[in-house]
Design a protein around this motif. Structure first.
Motif: not given
Length: 131
Positions: A19, A23, A25, A28-29
């Motif tokens: 993920c 990812c 972003d 989000k991380q």
């Protein structure tokens, strides 16, 4: 890890690794790192202190995560943690003892976590962070 502590499943570690790798972003991380770091058992986050997924974090996100860890060490906020302590683990402890133990365990994990980040050869951190 102690046998009476919950461990992060290997499948979940691989899932989070994948993920974070895909990812881009930053929000989000950071949310993933903080979210899993606040899933605890008696104050110990269930993710290992040597959690290699940080290698996928963008530098700014890594710095924000380190800052969050430092702040949690200085001002532990157990209210933001999702703790799943069992009745058997706390049956002979008073609530004050349970909270003190959770804070101690969280701080102990944070020290190991920060050390693991600094020692991780695949992570680039600024000089200010490693001091």
């Amino acid at each position: 890890q102690n046998q009476d502590r919950f461990k992060f499943a290997l499948e979940m570690e691989a899932y989070v690794d994948s993920c974070l790798k895909s990812c881009e972003d930053p929000e989000k991380q950071l949310a993933v790192m903080i979210g899993f770091s606040t899933l605890t058992n008696r104050g110990f986050p269930v993710v290992p202190s040597i959690w290699k997924v940080v290698k996928h974090l963008q530098p700014a996100v890594l710095q924000q995560y380190i800052d969050w860890l430092k702040n949690m060490f200085v001002n532990p906020d157990l209210g933001c943690c999702l703790d799943f302590t069992t009745k058997g683990q706390t049956k002979n402890q008073k609530p004050a003892q349970t909270q003190e133990l959770s804070v101690f365990n969280l701080r102990k994990w944070i020290v190991h976590r920060l050390g693991a980040i600094v020692e991780n050869g695949s992570v680039k951190i600024g000089r200010d962070t490693s001091e």
